[in-house]
Design a protein around this motif. Structure first.
Motif, PDB file in Angstrom:
ATOM      1  N   GLU A 148      50.822 -16.678  81.449  1.00  0.00           N
ATOM      2  CA  GLU A 148      49.404 -16.524  81.127  1.00  0.00           C
ATOM      3  C   GLU A 148      49.162 -15.576  79.965  1.00  0.00           C
ATOM      4  N   ASP A 149      49.917 -14.472  79.904  1.00  0.00           N
ATOM      5  CA  ASP A 149      49.689 -13.481  78.861  1.00  0.00           C
ATOM      6  C   ASP A 149      50.739 -13.558  77.746  1.00  0.00           C
ATOM      7  N   GLN A 150      51.474 -14.642  77.674  1.00  0.00           N
ATOM      8  CA  GLN A 150      52.541 -14.783  76.681  1.00  0.00           C
ATOM      9  C   GLN A 150      52.158 -15.818  75.619  1.00  0.00           C
ATOM     10  N   PRO A 151      52.596 -15.601  74.370  1.00  0.00           N
ATOM     11  CA  PRO A 151      52.315 -16.592  73.327  1.00  0.00           C
ATOM     12  C   PRO A 151      53.183 -17.835  73.524  1.00  0.00           C
ATOM     13  N   GLU A 152      52.743 -18.944  72.965  1.00  0.00           N
ATOM     14  CA  GLU A 152      53.511 -20.180  73.053  1.00  0.00           C
ATOM     15  C   GLU A 152      54.803 -20.028  72.243  1.00  0.00           C
ATOM     16  N   PRO A 153      55.918 -20.541  72.731  1.00  0.00           N
ATOM     17  CA  PRO A 153      57.168 -20.432  71.989  1.00  0.00           C
ATOM     18  C   PRO A 153      57.168 -21.337  70.765  1.00  0.00           C
ATOM     19  N   THR A 154      57.880 -20.913  69.727  1.00  0.00           N
ATOM     20  CA  THR A 154      58.042 -21.728  68.527  1.00  0.00           C
ATOM     21  C   THR A 154      59.522 -22.008  68.330  1.00  0.00           C
ATOM     22  N   THR A 155      59.819 -23.039  67.564  1.00  0.00           N
ATOM     23  CA  THR A 155      61.227 -23.382  67.337  1.00  0.00           C
ATOM     24  C   THR A 155      61.871 -22.473  66.310  1.00  0.00           C
ATOM     25  N   ALA A 156      61.104 -21.991  65.349  1.00  0.00           N
ATOM     26  CA  ALA A 156      61.660 -21.100  64.333  1.00  0.00           C
ATOM     27  C   ALA A 156      60.602 -20.075  63.949  1.00  0.00           C
ATOM     28  N   PRO A 157      60.954 -18.801  63.923  1.00  0.00           N
ATOM     29  CA  PRO A 157      59.978 -17.801  63.518  1.00  0.00           C
ATOM     30  C   PRO A 157      59.652 -17.918  62.038  1.00  0.00           C
ATOM     31  N   ALA A 158      58.457 -17.495  61.664  1.00  0.00           N
ATOM     32  CA  ALA A 158      58.039 -17.559  60.269  1.00  0.00           C
ATOM     33  C   ALA A 158      58.387 -16.253  59.563  1.00  0.00           C
ATOM     34  N   GLY A 159      58.320 -16.271  58.263  1.00  0.00           N
ATOM     35  CA  GLY A 159      58.509 -15.061  57.474  1.00  0.00           C
ATOM     36  C   GLY A 159      59.967 -14.696  57.285  1.00  0.00           C
ATOM     37  N   ASP A 160      60.206 -13.403  57.096  1.00  0.00           N
ATOM     38  CA  ASP A 160      61.548 -12.924  56.783  1.00  0.00           C
ATOM     39  C   ASP A 160      62.511 -13.029  57.946  1.00  0.00           C
ATOM     40  N   LEU A 161      62.020 -13.200  59.150  1.00  0.00           N
ATOM     41  CA  LEU A 161      62.909 -13.334  60.300  1.00  0.00           C
ATOM     42  C   LEU A 161      63.549 -14.707  60.362  1.00  0.00           C
ATOM     43  N   ARG A 162      63.051 -15.618  59.545  1.00  0.00           N
ATOM     44  CA  ARG A 162      63.550 -16.985  59.543  1.00  0.00           C
ATOM     45  C   ARG A 162      65.006 -17.001  59.114  1.00  0.00           C
ATOM     46  N   SER A 163      65.827 -17.693  59.852  1.00  0.00           N
ATOM     47  CA  SER A 163      67.240 -17.739  59.504  1.00  0.00           C
ATOM     48  C   SER A 163      67.438 -18.623  58.288  1.00  0.00           C
ATOM     49  N   GLY A 164      68.531 -18.421  57.592  1.00  0.00           N
ATOM     50  CA  GLY A 164      68.853 -19.234  56.441  1.00  0.00           C
ATOM     51  C   GLY A 164      68.554 -18.552  55.125  1.00  0.00           C
ATOM     52  N   SER A 165      67.891 -17.406  55.126  1.00  0.00           N
ATOM     53  CA  SER A 165      67.646 -16.691  53.883  1.00  0.00           C
ATOM     54  C   SER A 165      68.914 -15.943  53.494  1.00  0.00           C
ATOM     55  N   PRO A 166      69.403 -16.174  52.276  1.00  0.00           N
ATOM     56  CA  PRO A 166      70.625 -15.485  51.880  1.00  0.00           C
ATOM     57  C   PRO A 166      70.386 -13.994  51.680  1.00  0.00           C
ATOM     58  N   GLN A 167      71.451 -13.237  51.774  1.00  0.00           N
ATOM     59  CA  GLN A 167      71.367 -11.789  51.619  1.00  0.00           C
ATOM     60  C   GLN A 167      70.843 -11.455  50.226  1.00  0.00           C
ATOM     61  N   GLY A 168      69.849 -10.582  50.155  1.00  0.00           N
ATOM     62  CA  GLY A 168      69.278 -10.177  48.883  1.00  0.00           C
ATOM     63  C   GLY A 168      68.021 -10.934  48.502  1.00  0.00           C
ATOM     64  N   MET A 169      67.637 -11.939  49.290  1.00  0.00           N
ATOM     65  CA  MET A 169      66.430 -12.721  49.005  1.00  0.00           C
ATOM     66  C   MET A 169      65.590 -12.842  50.266  1.00  0.00           C
ATOM     67  N   THR A 170      64.286 -12.930  50.072  1.00  0.00           N
ATOM     68  CA  THR A 170      63.407 -13.203  51.201  1.00  0.00           C
ATOM     69  C   THR A 170      63.228 -14.714  51.315  1.00  0.00           C
ATOM     70  N   SER A 171      62.667 -15.157  52.422  1.00  0.00           N
ATOM     71  CA  SER A 171      62.427 -16.593  52.569  1.00  0.00           C
ATOM     72  C   SER A 171      61.405 -17.075  51.541  1.00  0.00           C
ATOM     73  N   GLY A 172      60.484 -16.204  51.137  1.00  0.00           N
ATOM     74  CA  GLY A 172      59.517 -16.561  50.089  1.00  0.00           C
ATOM     75  C   GLY A 172      60.203 -16.787  48.753  1.00  0.00           C
ATOM     76  N   ASP A 173      61.198 -15.932  48.438  1.00  0.00           N
ATOM     77  CA  ASP A 173      61.970 -16.113  47.207  1.00  0.00           C
ATOM     78  C   ASP A 173      62.707 -17.444  47.210  1.00  0.00           C
ATOM     79  N   VAL A 174      63.284 -17.774  48.356  1.00  0.00           N
ATOM     80  CA  VAL A 174      64.023 -19.030  48.481  1.00  0.00           C
ATOM     81  C   VAL A 174      63.093 -20.214  48.262  1.00  0.00           C
ATOM     82  N   GLU A 175      61.893 -20.152  48.854  1.00  0.00           N
ATOM     83  CA  GLU A 175      60.925 -21.241  48.702  1.00  0.00           C
ATOM     84  C   GLU A 175      60.481 -21.392  47.248  1.00  0.00           C
TER      85      GLU A 175
END
Length: 138
Positions: A45-72
Motif C-alpha cells: 500500500e505504501d510502496q511505489p510500483e516496481p520498474t524494470t530499470a531505474p532512470a538516470g545515472d543509476l541505469r546500468s550500461g553507462s560506461p565509466q566516466g560518462m553519465t547516461s545522459g552523455d551516452v544518449e
C-alpha cells in the motif's frame, strides 16, 4: 481391435478449449493455469510500483566516466553521422549530417568544429565538441 470415431461433439470441444485457455491466452486469462510464481507480486500500500530499470545515472550500461545522459547525447550525434563520412573533416561531417536530416543543433555543433582536423570516430567528434568519453579500464 475396435476402431471408433475420434471426433467428438461441440459441447466437448468447448469444454476442452476452456481447459487450455490459460495456456493459450497467457497469464491474464480467467482461470489461468500459468505458474503463479512467474507473475509479479503487486507493491504494498505504501510502496511505489516496481520498474524494470531505474532512470538516470543509476541505469546500468553507462560506461565509466560518462553519465547516461552523455551516452544518449553521443548516440543522438552518431545517428546523424554516417559511416561513409568517417574518417572525415568538419565539412564532410556537416554535409553528411545535413544529408541525414540532422536537427539544427547538431549541424550547428558540427559547424563549430575546427577546420583541417580529420575525425576517425564519433567518439573523436564528441570529444572535439567538448564532451567527455568513457575512461579506459585497465
Amino acid at each position: 481391435m475396435e476402431r471408433g470415431s475420434s471426433k467428438h461433439g461441440p459441447r466437448l470441444d468447448e469444454q476442452l478449449s476452456r481447459e487450455v485457455e490459460g495456456l493459450v491466452q497467457g497469464p491474464g486469462a480467467a482461470g489461468s493455469r500459468v505458474d503463479e510464481f512467474r507473475q509479479a507480486e503487486p507493491a504494498g500500500e505504501d510502496q511505489p510500483e516496481p520498474t524494470t530499470a531505474p532512470a538516470g545515472d543509476l541505469r546500468s550500461g553507462s560506461p565509466q566516466g560518462m553519465t547516461s545522459g552523455d551516452v544518449e547525447e553521443r548516440s543522438r550525434l552518431g545517428r546523424f553521422i554516417g559511416l561513409s563520412a568517417l574518417p572525415g573533416d568538419r565539412d564532410t561531417l556537416v554535409r553528411n549530417a545535413r544529408d541525414n536530416d540532422a536537427p539544427d543543433d547538431i549541424v550547428a555543433a558540427l559547424e563549430g568544429l575546427p577546420a583541417g582536423t580529420t575525425y576517425r570516430t564519433v567518439s573523436e567528434v564528441w570529444a572535439a565538441l567538448g564532451h567527455k568519453n568513457e575512461t579506459t579500464r585497465w
